[in-house]
Motif scaffolding. Structure first.
Motif, short mmCIF file in Angstrom:
data_model
loop_
_atom_site.label_atom_id
_atom_site.label_comp_id
_atom_site.label_asym_id
_atom_site.label_seq_id
_atom_site.Cartn_x
_atom_site.Cartn_y
_atom_site.Cartn_z
N LEU A 1 -18.47 -20.38 42.10
CA LEU A 1 -17.57 -20.15 43.23
C LEU A 1 -16.91 -18.78 43.15
O LEU A 1 -16.78 -18.10 44.17
N GLU B 1 -19.46 -16.15 44.28
CA GLU B 1 -19.78 -16.21 45.70
C GLU B 1 -18.58 -15.88 46.59
O GLU B 1 -18.73 -15.18 47.59
N ILE B 2 -17.40 -16.35 46.22
CA ILE B 2 -16.21 -16.04 47.02
C ILE B 2 -15.90 -14.55 46.95
O ILE B 2 -15.56 -13.93 47.96
N ALA C 1 -10.33 -26.41 44.49
CA ALA C 1 -10.52 -25.18 43.72
C ALA C 1 -9.32 -24.28 43.94
O ALA C 1 -8.95 -24.00 45.07
N ARG D 1 -15.35 -21.42 53.29
CA ARG D 1 -15.89 -22.74 52.95
C ARG D 1 -17.20 -23.01 53.69
O ARG D 1 -18.15 -23.56 53.12
N LEU E 1 -19.90 -21.00 52.00
CA LEU E 1 -20.23 -21.61 50.71
C LEU E 1 -21.11 -22.84 50.92
O LEU E 1 -22.05 -23.08 50.16
N ILE F 1 -18.06 -29.22 49.09
CA ILE F 1 -17.49 -27.89 48.90
C ILE F 1 -15.99 -28.10 48.70
O ILE F 1 -15.34 -28.74 49.52
N LEU G 1 -10.13 -25.05 49.18
CA LEU G 1 -9.71 -23.82 48.52
C LEU G 1 -8.21 -23.64 48.64
O LEU G 1 -7.64 -23.81 49.71
#
Length: 118
Positions: free
Chosen positions: A13, A16-17, A47, A78, A81, A90, A93
């Protein structure tokens, strides 16, 4: 020692974020934001995403603006993702400013002052 699945998902994560914030989020409030870490709950439902602002010490307005920009982009992040990752869920966040860099900077300044007195 084995990694927990949540640790592996957190690393994925974070990568990718960070890429999404850097390349795809067009909000100017997040232009100088760096994703410094991600903690994922054991059930992979939540997360906590830690961010910092590049370019030295950030004032409170910059922190609030960056946080507001990330909150606004949360749905987009999101959704992206979900397209990129093959996870059943997912995580939700939650964005928090990472104070560890400021704390480290403060320690460095204190150590320099001690050495300057010698």
């Amino acid at each position: 020692m084995e990694y927990k699945r949540s640790d592996r998902v957190a690393e994925l994560l974070q990568k990718e974020i960070a890429e999404l914030v850097f390349r795809r989020v067009k909000d100017p409030r997040v232009a100088n934001v760096t994703i410094s870490g991600v903690n994922v709950s054991d059930d992979l439902k939540h997360a906590r995403v830690f961010f910092c602002i590049m370019g030295g010490r950030a004032n409170e307005d910059e922190k609030k603006n960056a946080s507001a920009g990330l909150e606004k982009a949360k749905g987009f992040i999101r959704a992206e993702l979900g397209r990129m990752l093959s996870l059943r869920y997912i995580p939700q966040l939650h964005f928090d400013y990472d104070i560890s860099f400021e704390y480290g900077d403060k320690i460095d300044r204190l150590l320099k002052e001690l050495h300057k007195d010698e």
